[in-house]
Design a protein around this motif. Structure first.
Motif, mmCIF file in Angstrom:
data_model
loop_
_atom_site.group_PDB
_atom_site.id
_atom_site.type_symbol
_atom_site.label_atom_id
_atom_site.label_comp_id
_atom_site.label_asym_id
_atom_site.label_seq_id
_atom_site.Cartn_x
_atom_site.Cartn_y
_atom_site.Cartn_z
ATOM 1 N N SER A 82 -4.704 4.843 -11.295
ATOM 2 C CA SER A 82 -4.144 5.866 -10.402
ATOM 3 C C SER A 82 -4.766 6.184 -9.206
ATOM 4 C CB SER A 82 -3.621 7.078 -11.044
ATOM 5 O OG SER A 82 -4.868 7.867 -11.488
ATOM 6 N N ARG A 83 -6.117 6.306 -9.319
ATOM 7 C CA ARG A 83 -7.119 6.752 -8.253
ATOM 8 C C ARG A 83 -7.145 5.481 -7.065
ATOM 9 N NH1 ARG A 83 -12.517 7.862 -9.256
ATOM 10 N NH2 ARG A 83 -12.204 6.682 -11.272
ATOM 11 N N GLN A 84 -7.426 4.170 -7.812
ATOM 12 C CA GLN A 84 -7.225 3.075 -7.047
ATOM 13 C C GLN A 84 -6.161 2.748 -6.358
ATOM 14 O OE1 GLN A 84 -8.999 -0.569 -8.862
ATOM 15 N NE2 GLN A 84 -8.386 -1.749 -7.043
ATOM 16 N N LEU A 85 -5.109 2.861 -6.792
ATOM 17 C CA LEU A 85 -3.715 2.826 -6.155
ATOM 18 C C LEU A 85 -3.580 3.882 -5.051
ATOM 19 C CD1 LEU A 85 -1.301 2.072 -9.311
ATOM 20 C CD2 LEU A 85 -2.459 0.189 -7.566
ATOM 21 N N ALA A 86 -4.000 4.899 -5.214
ATOM 22 C CA ALA A 86 -3.904 5.953 -4.072
ATOM 23 C C ALA A 86 -4.854 5.782 -2.973
ATOM 24 C CB ALA A 86 -4.083 7.349 -4.585
ATOM 25 N N HIS A 87 -5.864 4.954 -3.248
ATOM 26 C CA HIS A 87 -6.977 4.827 -2.121
ATOM 27 C C HIS A 87 -6.556 3.776 -0.999
ATOM 28 C CE1 HIS A 87 -10.994 4.070 -0.423
ATOM 29 N NE2 HIS A 87 -11.247 4.908 -1.018
ATOM 30 N N PRO A 88 -6.803 4.068 0.267
ATOM 31 C CA PRO A 88 -6.197 3.362 1.306
ATOM 32 C C PRO A 88 -7.002 2.011 1.610
ATOM 33 C CG PRO A 88 -7.222 5.397 2.242
ATOM 34 C CD PRO A 88 -7.249 5.258 0.681
ATOM 35 N N ASP A 89 -8.279 2.097 1.040
ATOM 36 C CA ASP A 89 -9.051 0.833 1.121
ATOM 37 C C ASP A 89 -9.235 0.038 -0.147
ATOM 38 O OD1 ASP A 89 -9.385 1.132 3.900
ATOM 39 O OD2 ASP A 89 -10.995 2.619 3.617
ATOM 40 N N ALA A 90 -8.405 -0.179 -1.049
ATOM 41 C CA ALA A 90 -8.308 -0.693 -2.211
ATOM 42 C C ALA A 90 -6.991 -1.265 -2.398
ATOM 43 C CB ALA A 90 -8.644 0.206 -3.463
ATOM 44 N N GLU A 91 -6.870 -2.428 -3.046
ATOM 45 C CA GLU A 91 -5.811 -3.116 -3.444
ATOM 46 C C GLU A 91 -6.089 -3.821 -4.780
ATOM 47 O OE1 GLU A 91 -2.808 -3.592 -2.011
ATOM 48 O OE2 GLU A 91 -3.296 -2.896 0.111
ATOM 49 N N LEU A 92 -4.905 -3.881 -5.541
ATOM 50 C CA LEU A 92 -5.091 -4.578 -6.762
ATOM 51 C C LEU A 92 -3.960 -5.688 -6.798
ATOM 52 C CD1 LEU A 92 -5.953 -4.786 -9.782
ATOM 53 C CD2 LEU A 92 -4.263 -3.101 -10.385
ATOM 54 N N LEU A 93 -4.124 -6.944 -7.186
ATOM 55 C CA LEU A 93 -3.374 -7.795 -7.271
ATOM 56 C C LEU A 93 -3.308 -8.252 -8.891
ATOM 57 C CD1 LEU A 93 -3.790 -10.070 -4.269
ATOM 58 C CD2 LEU A 93 -2.024 -8.203 -4.519
#
Length: 146
Positions: A35-46
């Motif tokens: 949830s923290r990563q998805l909210a971070h503007p400089d992070a992506e998860l594929l």
């Protein structure tokens, strides 16, 4: 197989992939971090998906540079399910990551890969990665003395 952005519904599958990488995880522990990563503007998860099952993931962070023109992209986690390795899943995820990095103005993509992960090194070399200078780290956890 197709690649899409990862989401909260993928927490259980991501936990299984991370556990296979040697990072014991549960769906709950992944959900909190995800949830923290998805909210971070400089992070992506594929994630790579086949038959509605997540079979791979690549986690990216985009980092501004001071001395050079472009930013850079760092792969923080990258895993493909053991049963589908050497079938192009990792190459497809890595290519998608490079596309995102280019779209965000990055001039390079990098990954820290532990020396014990020799098969992963072979994959990265096939994708065109080269070794760079020494990587150093220091723990700054509050529960460890300085």
């Amino acid at each position: 197989m197709h690649i899409r952005p990862g989401g909260m519904d993928d927490s259980g599958a991501i936990a299984a992939l991370l556990s296979d990488l040697g990072y014991p995880a549960t769906a709950d522990s992944v959900a909190s971090n995800l949830s923290r990563q998805l909210a971070h503007p400089d992070a992506e998860l594929l994630v790579a998906v086949e038959n509605d099952a997540v079979i791979g993931l690549i986690s990216l962070h985009f980092i501004p540079q001071l001395a050079l023109t472009g930013d850079y992209c760092r792969i923080s986690y990258f895993c493909v399910a053991p049963e589908v390795r050497s079938q192009g899943v990792g190459a497809a995820l890595e290519a998608a990551a490079c596309g995102l990095a280019r779209a965000r103005g990055c001039d390079r993509i990098e990954v820290h890969c532990h020396s014990r992960r020799e098969l992963a090194h072979q994959f990265y070399y096939r994708q065109g990665y080269t070794e760079s200078p020494k990587y150093l780290q220091k723990s700054v956890r509050a529960d460890q003395p300085e």
